[in-house]
Design an enzyme around this catalytic site. Structure first.
Site, PDB file in Angstrom:
ATOM      1  N   LEU A   1       8.970  -1.614   1.487  1.00  0.00           N
ATOM      2  CA  LEU A   1       8.673  -1.013   2.794  1.00  0.00           C
ATOM      3  C   LEU A   1       9.450   0.264   3.056  1.00  0.00           C
ATOM      4  CD1 LEU A   1       8.606  -4.331   4.762  1.00  0.00           C
ATOM      5  CD2 LEU A   1       6.670  -2.769   4.506  1.00  0.00           C
ATOM      6  N   ASP A   2      10.654   0.332   2.567  1.00  0.00           N
ATOM      7  CA  ASP A   2      11.544   1.363   3.076  1.00  0.00           C
ATOM      8  C   ASP A   2      11.228   2.793   2.660  1.00  0.00           C
ATOM      9  OD1 ASP A   2      14.650   2.671   2.640  1.00  0.00           O
ATOM     10  OD2 ASP A   2      13.914   2.093   4.595  1.00  0.00           O
TER      11      ASP A   2
ATOM     12  N   ASN B   1      13.469   8.592 -10.214  1.00  0.00           N
ATOM     13  CA  ASN B   1      13.696   7.981  -8.909  1.00  0.00           C
ATOM     14  C   ASN B   1      12.661   6.944  -8.526  1.00  0.00           C
ATOM     15  OD1 ASN B   1      12.230  10.618  -8.822  1.00  0.00           O
ATOM     16  ND2 ASN B   1      11.703   9.868  -6.796  1.00  0.00           N
TER      17      ASN B   1
ATOM     18  N   CYS C   1      17.994   5.731  -4.772  1.00  0.00           N
ATOM     19  CA  CYS C   1      17.593   6.341  -6.035  1.00  0.00           C
ATOM     20  C   CYS C   1      18.640   7.308  -6.595  1.00  0.00           C
ATOM     21  CB  CYS C   1      16.242   7.024  -5.893  1.00  0.00           C
ATOM     22  SG  CYS C   1      16.091   8.097  -4.455  1.00  0.00           S
TER      23      CYS C   1
ATOM     24  N   HIS D   1      15.260  12.672 -10.459  1.00  0.00           N
ATOM     25  CA  HIS D   1      16.421  13.264  -9.799  1.00  0.00           C
ATOM     26  C   HIS D   1      17.391  13.778 -10.865  1.00  0.00           C
ATOM     27  CE1 HIS D   1      14.893  11.778  -6.153  1.00  0.00           C
ATOM     28  NE2 HIS D   1      15.776  10.868  -5.819  1.00  0.00           N
TER      29      HIS D   1
ATOM     30  N   SER E   1       0.549  -3.549   6.451  1.00  0.00           N
ATOM     31  CA  SER E   1       0.549  -3.551   7.919  1.00  0.00           C
ATOM     32  C   SER E   1      -0.714  -4.212   8.456  1.00  0.00           C
ATOM     33  CB  SER E   1       0.624  -2.109   8.416  1.00  0.00           C
ATOM     34  OG  SER E   1      -0.601  -1.471   8.110  1.00  0.00           O
TER      35      SER E   1
ATOM     36  N   THR F   1       0.812  -1.221   0.000  1.00  0.00           N
ATOM     37  CA  THR F   1       0.000   0.000   0.000  1.00  0.00           C
ATOM     38  C   THR F   1       0.846   1.271   0.000  1.00  0.00           C
ATOM     39  OG1 THR F   1      -0.113  -0.064   2.424  1.00  0.00           O
ATOM     40  CG2 THR F   1      -1.920  -1.099   1.220  1.00  0.00           C
ATOM     41  N   GLY F   2       2.174   1.132   0.189  1.00  0.00           N
ATOM     42  CA  GLY F   2       3.057   2.297   0.220  1.00  0.00           C
ATOM     43  C   GLY F   2       3.391   2.813  -1.173  1.00  0.00           C
ATOM     44  N   THR F   3       4.197   3.836  -1.201  1.00  0.00           N
ATOM     45  CA  THR F   3       4.542   4.471  -2.476  1.00  0.00           C
ATOM     46  C   THR F   3       5.240   3.501  -3.422  1.00  0.00           C
ATOM     47  OG1 THR F   3       4.851   6.558  -1.340  1.00  0.00           O
ATOM     48  CG2 THR F   3       5.799   6.372  -3.529  1.00  0.00           C
TER      49      THR F   3
END
Lengths: 383, 383, 383, 383
Positions: free
Chosen positions: A87-88, A361, A172, A274, A40, A15-17
């Site tokens: 996750l990071d 990135n 990145c 970037h 989570s 669900t994260g970016t």
């Protein structure tokens, strides 16, 4: 070579970016089929469409809308051979502002290890294992040969693993600079020094990342830990692997010819892409001319392309001739962001040659790298 | 020393971006009184309030609202001793996009010469005379000693001048880097190499300057002519003056110890304030430590301050201790933008020391520099 | 119905903002083949790749790179049946800032007339003919029935035309509001009043359009002529055609039930996508509920879709359920920007119902509308 | 009238966004002296300079740098007569994104009540007490007469209070619209309907507020609870106070002439300054002309100015004549943001008159309002 079968894969932190990018990239992939989604505890049990705050510019792929989200525990991924960990990147930004969020993510590193122990191939975008001496840190357009370290990683595991391993991709901003550096070292031999100043997009900090009050009409000339990552990761990626008398292999951190990297990292109000100003000094005297550099960059073809990895860009490095390119808004989506753009190759009055790099990135700088690494692992028979 | 009398001054290009700043700075000045305003033929005859498209965040000063605007010709400035020229910055941007506008400004350089010939002291923000061997290129916090060249400039004029001269100030991005470099050379001797990567505000391109389509959510890694200016101007400003056998003086371009400058210039979506990542190598071995550098920067006091120039900043260089400063939005208005901010002083793995500079491009980077140069000329008895 | 043949088309103003979009849309089109490109005298004779300053996020289509650019004169388009005119949008912005540019574009309107006289079907994005009583002003998702006016336009031409005609599309901000209004009138009968406040993207002003100094960290609460266009065009588009006793047809400007439109137009720092807050009062009492409105919007299907126009969006109006959508950055590219998004349908305490509309100003708000109009004309046998 | 003595004051939530503004406004105030600073438990015991993440564009005032921060409990404010509460605005934004932060702020409302019970005069920027029937909701340029409700508030407290009370100021977007509405009602009698569409700055959401990923190159057409606040608060502020047969006073919510307000609230990428498009219908027929409206706005003088409140703006409403003003970046700092700007007064085709309002959300829209309210309370003898 890929034999045509579809490999079931899961996404951790779906669900994260970065997880959302994995979902987009894997929703219709020739090698992989998206089979399980982890997030989570709070999201577990919901459908993906309900669990996610979708922030991509294309709609949620229909095939995952109604997939149930599970906790990130191996038993929920039992049919999968591969997991992608996103996750990071979501952690990177908010911790500074909201220390209360840190515990939510603390179980991250051990979690990837738990999947490895359960014999999954883990392709991680997290920073946690990048400095592990048995974990390859792979930019797929640069050093897929480092995948060979996976055998030692399995063997040294306790108990030894049949199939499980962890492969990480790079930060990145590191990714942007090592692609042209690799091309230049291939053509002209070792680089001695590299100065790089980055102008990094806000999406590199995940979501919520930077508060808008901090970056609109502003530059933040500091990104926590980023300069150290660039200076260290570059050596591991561009270096070789040496074998000790005991047969033990080791990443040599570019030892044969010391490479000094100095990075200055800045955040700018750009959404994606970037931009990096790079200057290099070659060991070789006289150094190559700007024109020779241009040709070497243009002529560089990644193994990922040669091996027909489906996500590999046709042009590993696109070399711009216009004086004012690459620019993030105009060039970041070229080849779906899987390649790297270089422009303004010219002489440097202090080192030898300077140029501008643009790397997407969130594509080659994150999820696309993990997917390409997995494609490479398939093509090399590791999966 | 200033004797208390008010010196009548005029502004050329008073309706432009830099001209508007001159008007703000001079509307209530202890040395100068704003007496005449010059602009293009189109504006001549109108009141200033009608002629100008005012783009400042404070209202038009009441004292100039109803002043009549004249053409930029010496006969309309006859009561003035000094003129400030703000013609150039407005030209910088639009020419590329609208070549049809170029002729409007073509008379710029000869125009400043006409005022000099008419015995005016001309303080110019334009680039036209910066490379003239008899015209001082002065960053007022750095090299006011170069004002002495004015005597030779007058003497070599045909016919020789009593009072007239031209003094220019530097490019806005040059200004940011030479202030800390001057402080470091004063404390530690010559600098051998300097790498600088800029992230420049859009106001540096004047008005209309960059089309919004080109810079929102973007970085433009190129500013026409800017890198050459930075690399050349730095040498003239930081260099000395040598005297030939014939008594003829010459700017030595830092000849005693060659200084190599390499600049990479970028435009970022910031309204005001140029941020620059700088790395330097000293001639002296071993080089100073970051802490020594910090102290040298902090301890640097400009002659402008020592001479009590009213616009001189109390802190020539403000040194930030926070990891993420200076930032343009937060720090550009400190001391009305007349000083320079430095932060992140640390070791560089390629050269010796690196740091971040912030300079307000429309204040110390433009109009404030010209005004300070004029204040210095008064204090030194040249006006 | 389209019979499968490829119709040769040209683009007038091919190097401008709208022209570049025409080129992208027509480079690989099922009905049309791009055959001739017209631009100003300055570009004539060059290849398209050399003449254009390409500002799209995808590369120049290979098929047009080497096509020679001609002046916009009918003799250079002799093989074409259709021309698309993209001259106007580029004019919209800069005139205010650079009145000296106006003459460059002055020949615009007569130019489209010259092509019509030469028996071309002209699909124009320019405003010049929108108020012409014989020229249909068509938003392809709304009023393709107005294409019938083309017959009268030909007949009244002197001399009468066989094939030539001009069809215009609407202002980009008008387009956003008339699509949902049309859906609502179809479902619930006449609308009596409509208040609309726009937040328009900078790309609506063409290139160079707004200077970045004017719009970063800012809102400009005024767009010259825009409110009048919205208030007038809405009536022509949503109105019917009446026939006089002499058989002469006339656009009735929504005469059967007067419609009062009040528009407030603002420019915001968004690159693409106009957001509009709309409130309406229906003639019908009691008015429909928000849920009925949502269903009517969702159920609305354009004739362009029914007739299988290749560029017609599957969902004419996408209705968002989330509280904070549509948003330009996330939703503007859905369906290639050919449809319209609506969200936040709710009651209004002053009129009846209010909602938020998002329309992609460079797609359905400009070039995509012209292309769809041409597709409709083909399907209806007018070409 | 203020008798010249300095009143000791404290700030609650002093490290937050609004708290920092209070500190700036109170650091050198003719009536008040900043004596105590309160923040969360985490900050308690630190000096202010260490506890705060200072985000203002001017440096921390020297007088507060070394002041110790306490918890927000009355015993630490015992020498103060007045406290300013800046807790709420920081909560407004992040809760949506980080529900885990909500508890940190939950004690907010009772906390203000605890200070009132301890006989402090509390001036709150929080929303918690705005709907309390005994708490005045005061926009100092509009309805200081509502301060009289303080007597009833004290009397009804249990036990009755001698000096303590709570006064709130309005939501930042409400503030912008009620100032011109009050001027118009004063000149032309009741307003019947008001439509308002806002384009609100990100600083209105406090810090961290909106993630930059959500607002750069974007508009968010929704702000949780904001439209309801504007529609309700306007009635309380513009309404009168009625007295029942039992002598009990009540805010009448504009009861004598019902006023319908419809608000549409949007967030735009602007740092400071809310722009609002307003349209009104008067009860009076015929309605005033745009010119009459302009004159009424211009002629409106607040009681705060008449009573010589030191923070009152000379021009309560500045009326712009230029077609494209007010603009947030150019006009938000006029009179230190204490007044309101209006422009584009013109006829509305649906209601009667429309115009654009700009109000500085962090000045008159927040801290400046609380300070002015306290100045009014002093001038009216309530403190």
């Amino acid at each position: 070579m890929h034999d045509g079968r579809k490999i079931k894969v899961g996404v951790l932190g779906a669900t994260g970016t970065v997880g959302q990018r994995f979902v987009v990239l894997l929703a219709d992939h020739p090698f992989f089929v998206l089979h399980a989604l982890g997030a989570s505890q709070r999201s577990a049990g919901k459908t993906y469409a309900l669990a996610v705050t979708w922030k991509q510019t294309r709609p949620i792929p229909a095939v995952v809308r109604d997939v149930a989200v599970h906790e990130c525990s191996p038993e929920f991924f039992s049919d999968c051979e591969v997991v992608f960990s996103g996750l990071d990147a979501d952690v990177a930004g908010p911790i500074g502002v909201f220390p209360c969020l840190a515990p939510l993510f603390a179980a991250n590193a051990p979690l990837e290890e738990r999947f490895r122990s359960a014999d999954f191939a883990v392709f991680s975008n997290a920073k946690n294992h990048r400095r592990d001496p048995n974990v390859p840190l792979i930019v797929p357009l640069v050093n897929p040969r480092h995948l060979s370290m996976v055998h030692q990683q399995r063997a040294l595991h306790s108990p030894p693993l049949q199939k499980g391993f962890i492969v990480t991709n790079a930060n990145c901003s590191t990714t942007g600079v090592v692609v042209p550096l690799a091309a230049l070292e291939k053509a002209f031999g070792p680089i001695e020094s590299c100065m790089v100043t980055t102008m990094q997009a806000i999406s590199g900090a995940g979501y919520p990342g930077l508060p808008s009050m901090d970056i609109i009409d502003n530059v933040v000339p500091y990104i926590s830990g980023e300069e150290e990552k660039m200076e260290w990761e570059t050596l591991k990626i561009l270096g070789g692997i040496t074998e000790g008398d005991d047969g033990r292999k080791e990443f040599d951190m570019h030892a044969k010819q010391p490479l000094r990297v100095s990075a200055s990292c800045n955040r700018v109000p750009v959404i994606e892409g970037h931009t990096e100003c790079v200057s290099v000094r070659f060991a070789r005297r006289p150094p190559p001319s700007p024109q020779q550099v241009r040709e070497a960059l243009l002529g560089f073809t990644s193994d990922a392309w040669t091996l027909s990895c489906p996500s590999a860009p046709r042009h590993t490095i696109f070399v711009h001739e216009e004086a004012d390119r690459p620019q993030p808004r105009l060039d970041r989506d070229y080849q779906a962001g899987a390649g790297v753009s270089v422009g303004r190759v010219r002489q440097c009055r202090v080192l030898d040659i300077k140029f501008v790099v643009l790397a997407n990135n969130v594509a080659i700088g994150a999820a696309t790298s993990s997917v390409l690494n997995a494609e490479l692992a398939v093509c090399k028979g590791l999966i």
